[in-house]
Motif scaffolding. Structure first.
Motif, PDB file in Angstrom:
ATOM      1  N   PRO B 231      22.792 -92.910 -43.458  1.00  0.00           N
ATOM      2  CA  PRO B 231      23.135 -91.867 -42.478  1.00  0.00           C
ATOM      3  C   PRO B 231      24.433 -92.227 -41.749  1.00  0.00           C
ATOM      4  O   PRO B 231      24.836 -93.392 -41.692  1.00  0.00           O
ATOM      5  N   GLN B 232      25.083 -91.167 -41.190  1.00  0.00           N
ATOM      6  CA  GLN B 232      26.377 -91.355 -40.528  1.00  0.00           C
ATOM      7  C   GLN B 232      26.359 -92.429 -39.448  1.00  0.00           C
ATOM      8  O   GLN B 232      27.284 -93.216 -39.343  1.00  0.00           O
ATOM      9  N   TRP B 233      25.314 -92.469 -38.615  1.00  0.00           N
ATOM     10  CA  TRP B 233      25.316 -93.459 -37.515  1.00  0.00           C
ATOM     11  C   TRP B 233      25.427 -94.863 -38.068  1.00  0.00           C
ATOM     12  O   TRP B 233      26.113 -95.722 -37.522  1.00  0.00           O
ATOM     13  N   LEU B 234      24.767 -95.119 -39.217  1.00  0.00           N
ATOM     14  CA  LEU B 234      24.770 -96.462 -39.793  1.00  0.00           C
ATOM     15  C   LEU B 234      26.137 -96.766 -40.404  1.00  0.00           C
ATOM     16  O   LEU B 234      26.698 -97.845 -40.216  1.00  0.00           O
ATOM     17  N   VAL B 235      26.673 -95.763 -41.105  1.00  0.00           N
ATOM     18  CA  VAL B 235      28.000 -95.944 -41.717  1.00  0.00           C
ATOM     19  C   VAL B 235      29.030 -96.266 -40.648  1.00  0.00           C
ATOM     20  O   VAL B 235      29.812 -97.209 -40.754  1.00  0.00           O
TER      21      VAL B 235
END
Ligand SMILES: [Zn+2]
Lengths: 339, 801
Positions: B231-235
């Motif tokens: 997910p974007q937050w992790l990336v």
């Protein structure tokens, strides 16, 4: 008679004043006062005078003679002054032409910094010690609490001559050699050439350090701050701020990085100080008990501190040199600026 | 190590500005190299809606967009192709300055008004590469700054950590320091797991065959995962700390490593032959790591093996044969602890430095093994839909206990120059999670050191922590008491200083060349095959061949320096160098280091000027400098002999300098063949002296002569002599007259040529006579001078002219 004397004085004054050179003046003098001169001629007529007139005229003759003498002397002095003034005027040169010059010599900035820093520490009671540039692993690492496989060895990429011989990576081995030879108290600095296997715009495979250390009874971290603050403010200026912050060196504990206020931007933040307002200038710390153990000092009796600084870095900050490579390029256009 | 503001906030509360936090971290020994405010100055980049997109009338590749900014409408010309009307996009409004100092201005592009720019992720500094402009999620509010809307406003702190602070190679570790700073509380995340799979013990096994190198190895099994993008937050979070996103499983292992500081590894369980893990040293073998490099293992390299062979280089890097692939479904997750020395040896020998090896080398926390494993398993289950098997395998054959140390307050204060109470010392040490207890002696504390601080091994380490936590600033500045009588200067240091000063006074510029040179310098200066100066101390691992042997002479470096300067048209050179040369000595470990002083001189004697003649320098310029050196060192009676045997010198214009049978060095004109090797086209004069010998022969000033009050008288005489008669013999002959009335004699003219017979020369000498006791009479002087002339006639067959 009296009238003729006054006339003589008046005409004599005019002749004297009209004389334009010393030679003419001498002629005038002979003409007036010489053996065959006008005054002598006049005096010949004194015989015809009465006994009352004679002393009066005699005195007048002397006055006229003295007056003429002093007129001539004054005129002579004026003429001499004028003569000198004329000659000087005639000898006028172009002072804006460059002077006759010899090639100026210069000490390399590395030498200059080393000498200046050494002089400050000498005044604080520090002597100077030396050691070899090619060093045994023991002095360069082992005795400084950096056994083989110690991660701290990664901090200093090393040139090897053999398994156990290196180009010294710092001047700290001089600390070991000195402590093995002398019992405390010791106050020593050791300037010297060091080598690390690193070469880019900000690293030279050969550079210079000045190491220093002090061991005695009751030496504290406060004393370390005292000596190094004294050094930085004396070398860079009394108004320069100094701060000490925690760091790590295997041979000191506690260790401190010494920062001084950026000399470029006065602490406001610039490119040189990476906007922090501070510049790292010295590594330092209280000498680690392990180091004392390896030189046979008793850390229950003695304590001490050590410090080290990079000569090129100090030279760059002191003289505003922006490129490390200039120090080893030896371009005379660079070197001559240090004359 | 990089941490971010938002990430730190997950673990500790603090009320500081980013600048304050940066300063406090630096002063606590976690130096902030770079602080970067993400999205700072980009409030002008706002969420905007594309109302419509039309083709630019005069440019095929451009579109004209009508954009709703929330506060009105603007028109923007855009070169991208991935935008459609209705999209939410990032609009850089007029006046915004984008990264790279790119200022957005209102302009006309091919005749169409453009009031802003539609940004890509790259242009906003959010990605290294991006295709097209950034299309935003549809639920954002138009008009808001993009960074705020996406929750990307954050501050990055790049820490330059010292190698002892392994505990701060994680966000939690740094948060622990922040908590100590602000007297706050550290919250460490605890994972809650849904273990819905089969019992792990029935599915796989872990066997440790080398507990010395690997005392603990824990594993969990997660089945039925779906490998996919994170997910974007992790990336974004990984990008903020400098890591690239790979896939959801690998990203989780990296995320947990950054968060908790413990490196993890994920295997494709289906690729583990025999379905089990064996930790051992497989011995000599070849193995392909994740980066597709074939690595040769040796006896001491620890590997993670399956039933057959290596599947990972323990603590360093995984193997290609077991890596997570898009089709992977079952993941065996490793959380282990390895001895730092073992990892260091392998990583150093193979030249592989990874985030994992970096942490294990410096010392990871063995008690973090199960915590990190659970945290990662929970995240994988969450992000990749995995099913976690019941329980974990925790092989822990060699238990590592907390260290216990004793610290004395008295000693702490004595070393630091402070006056802390035992209670204050206790409070400071407790603030970073140490377990502090009072000892029987009121001066002492017993300190339990948790495994996350492997660097705290001795009392002095705790004293340093006290200094650090109390603040170096608070240690009062004092001067050491007592004084040292000083150490005697090393022999000759004064002489070295005088030599340098004299060379400068003689007009020479000091140079500093590298001590290492190219081995071919011996050839370039024509040293013969058996010359012992060809034998160099050799650097085993030089950076370049130019810097591979330690020099035995200074001359080659000086010639190179001269040539380089001449190439820059600095033709008049007087350079010197005073530094050691290195000579290997058979049977000793260290080479002999001897200080040499060398100089080169070439070009004109004086700089070009209206009042100076353009004469080139010659041998005697250099000799004069050497003579004055000897004078300053009070070395008297040195001799100059023509034979040097130095192949790099002009045989007719060179000499050896001897003093009392000791060779002090050589000087002369450099051999034209050598100059050709350095591409120097005109004469260069050089000397190279052994400073150690000069120091040995040097004398202090002593026996100062009184000054005569009586006038001098001089006599000039010109002699016709054979050309072969040397000046030295003339000087000797005059000295041989042995009269104390002769004060000095100077050869002031040497002439041959017109008016002088072939094979002869005329030498004019001025002899100065003076007595310390009386004014000399003409008669007295004539008597001595006649004797001198006769001596010249009889001994040198001179004719008075
Ligand atoms: Zn600055």
């Amino acid at each position: 008679m009296k009238q003729r004397l006054e006339q003589l004085l008046e005409s004599g004054r005019q002749s004297v004043m009209q004389a334009q050179s010393d030679a003419v003046l001498q002629e005038v003098r002979v003409q007036l006062l010489g053996r065959k001169g006008e005054l002598t001629a006049l005096m010949k007529g004194m015989g015809a005078l009465s006994a009352e007139e004679r002393p009066v005229i005699g005195a007048l003759v002397n006055t006229v003679k003295d007056s003429l003498e002093s007129l001539i002397a004054e005129r002579s002095a004026v003429l001499r002054e004028e003569e000198i003034a004329r000659r000087i005027e005639g000898e006028r040169i172009d002072v804006t032409l460059p002077g006759r010059r010899r090639q100026l010599g210069s000490l390399h900035p590395i030498t200059q910094v080393t000498q200046d820093v050494s002089a400050i520490f000498a005044s604080l009671g520090f002597g100077v010690a030396e050691g070899p540039e090619i060093e045994k692993d023991f002095y360069n690492f082992e005795a400084l609490n950096m056994p083989k496989d110690h991660p701290a060895r990664d901090m200093q990429d090393t040139f090897y001559i053999s398994e156990d011989v290196v180009l010294r990576t710092h001047t700290s081995p001089v600390q070991i050699r000195t402590m093995l030879k002398h019992q405390p108290p010791v106050r020593v600095i050791a300037p010297g050439t060091v080598y690390r296997r690193d070469s880019d715009i900000t690293h030279s495979p050969m550079f210079h350090q000045i190491e220093g250390f002090l061991v005695d009874h009751n030496v504290t971290f406060g004393d370390l701050k005292g000596i190094l603050t004294a050094f930085v403010t004396r070398y860079f200026g009394a108004e320069i701020g100094v701060r000490f912050r925690p760091s790590f060196f295997p041979f000191t504990e506690p260790s401190a990085e010494v920062d001084m206020q950026c000399v470029i931007c006065s602490g406001k933040g610039c490119r040189v100080c990476k906007d922090s307002g501070w510049l790292e200038i010295l590594g330092s710390g209280m000498i680690d008990p392990e180091v004392f153990k390896s030189v046979g000092y008793d850390s229950d009796i003695y304590s001490g501190f050590a410090f080290g600084m990079g000569v090129e870095r100090i030279a760059m900050l002191k003289y505003g040199v922006s490129d490390l490579r200039l120090f080893f390029g030896n371009d005379v256009r660079f070197l001559q600026q240090f004359a | 190590m990089v941490v971010t503001w938002n990430w730190l906030k997950e673990f500790v509360e603090f009320d500081l500005t980013p600048e304050e936090l940066s300063h406090r971290l630096t002063m606590a020994g976690l130096e902030v190299d770079v602080m970067e405010k993400l999205g700072a100055g980009l409030d002008g980049v706002i969420v905007a809606r594309l109302l419509d997109v039309t083709q630019h009338p005069d440019a095929d590749r451009l579109t004209v967009c009508r954009v709703d900014t929330g506060a009105g409408e603007v028109q923007v010309v855009c070169g991208a192709t991935n935008h459609r009307s209705g999209d939410l996009i990032a609009l850089a409004t007029v006046g915004t300055i984008l990264p790279g100092d790119f200022k957005i201005k209102e302009s006309k592009i091919r005749g169409q008004l453009s009031q802003g720019m539609l940004c890509s992720e790259k242009e906003l500094g959010l990605a290294d590469e991006s295709a097209g402009i950034m299309i935003l999620p549809t639920d954002l509010q138009v008009g808001q700054p993009v960074f705020k809307a996406l929750g990307l406003t954050d501050v990055r702190f790049e820490l330059g950590l010292t190698p002892n602070r392994a505990d701060c190679l994680s966000v939690v570790g740094v948060a622990r320091e922040v908590a100590a700073m602000v007297a706050g509380t550290l919250h460490v995340p605890h994972a809650t797991l849904q273990e819905t799979g089969a019992n792990i013990q029935t599915e796989t096994s872990v066997e440790i065959l080398d507990a010395d190198k690997c005392p603990r190895y824990a594993a969990r099994l997660i089945r039925k995962v779906k490998i996919g993008p994170s997910p974007q937050w992790l990336v974004r979070r990984l990008e903020a700390v400098g890591l690239r996103s790979i896939n959801n499983v690998v990203d989780v292992t990296n995320y947990v490593m950054m968060e908790l500081g413990h490196p993890l590894h994920a295997f494709d369980f289906s690729l583990l032959r025999g379905g089990k893990i064996v930790v051992r040293c497989p011995g000599d073998s070849a193995f392909t790591t994740l980066d597709s490099q074939v690595r040769k293992l040796t006896t001491n390299d620890l590997a993670i093996c399956d039933g057959e062979g290596p599947v990972a280089l323990a603590g360093v890097m995984g193997g290609e044969n077991s890596e997570i692939r898009p089709e992977t479904t079952d993941v065996l997750l490793e959380s282990a602890w390895f001895e730092p020395y073992a990892i260091r040896r392998t990583s150093k020998r193979l030249g592989i430095h990874t985030d994992s090896s970096h942490r294990f080398e410096r010392g990871a926390d063995i008690n973090m093994v199960p915590v990190a494993l659970d945290r990662a398993a929970a995240l994988i289950a969450l992000l990749a839909d995995g099913v976690i098997s019941k329980g974990m395998i925790d092989a822990y054959p060699r238990k590592i206990e907390n260290r216990s140390l004793i610290i004395s307050t008295k000693r702490t204060n004595a070393i630091l120059g402070l006056a802390l109470s035992t209670a204050e010392v206790s409070r400071l040490l407790s603030s970073i999670g140490l377990d502090v207890k009072h000892a029987a002696d009121a001066d002492q504390l017993v300190v339990g050191v948790p495994t996350f601080r492997p660097d705290l091994e001795r009392e002095i380490d705790l004293i340093e922590e006290v200094a650090r936590l109390n603040g170096y600033d608070l240690i009062p500045v004092t001067m050491p008491s007592g004084c040292s009588t000083g150490h005697p200067e090393p022999a000759g240091q004064g002489t070295v200083r005088r030599l340098r000063d004299l060379m400068v006074a003689e007009g020479f510029a000091e140079v500093v060349n590298y001590s290492f040179v190219h081995p071919d310098v011996s050839d370039r200066i024509l040293l013969t095959a058996d010359d012992e100066r060809r034998i160099h101390t050799v650097v085993r691992n030089p950076l370049t061949e130019d810097q591979s042997v330690m020099r035995t002479l200074l001359l080659p470096s000086l010639l190179e320096t001269a040539a380089r300067n001449i190439a820059y048209r600095s033709n008049d050179l007087s350079l010197f160098e005073l530094r050691p040369v290195f000579r290997p000595v058979h049977g000793t470990e260290l080479p002999e280091e001897t200080l040499h002083l060398a100089a080169v001189l070439c070009g004109r004697r004086a700089p070009l000027g209206w009042c100076q003649t353009e004469e080139p320098v010659d041998f005697y310029d250099l000799k004069g400098a050497v003579e004055q050196l000897l004078e300053v060192l009070h070395i008297e009676g040195a001799s100059w002999s023509n034979a040097t045997g130095e192949p790099y010198l002009h045989a007719g214009k060179s000499c050896t300098l001897m003093h009392r049978n000791r060779c002090l060095g050589v000087l002369g004109e450099v051999h034209p063949k050598v100059l050709a090797n350095y591409d120097i086209a005109y004469p260069v004069f050089m000397f190279e002296l052994n400073v150690a010998s000069l120091i040995q022969e040097a004398n202090a000033i002593s026996g100062i002569q009184p000054i005569s009050r009586f006038p001098d008288v001089y006599r000039d005489s010109a002699f016709l002599l054979d050309s072969s008669v040397s000046a030295a013999t003339i000087t000797e002959t005059i000295a041989g007259v042995r009269s104390n009335l002769i004060e000095s004699s100077v050869i002031f003219d040497v002439y041959s040529g017109k008016g002088i017979p072939e094979g002869k020369k005329s030498v004019a000498v001025r002899v100065r006579y003076r007595s310390t006791e009386r004014t000399l009479t003409d008669e007295e002087i004539s008597k001595v001078h006649d004797r001198l002339v006769r001596s010249m006639e009889s001994r040198l067959k001179a004719c008075l002219r």
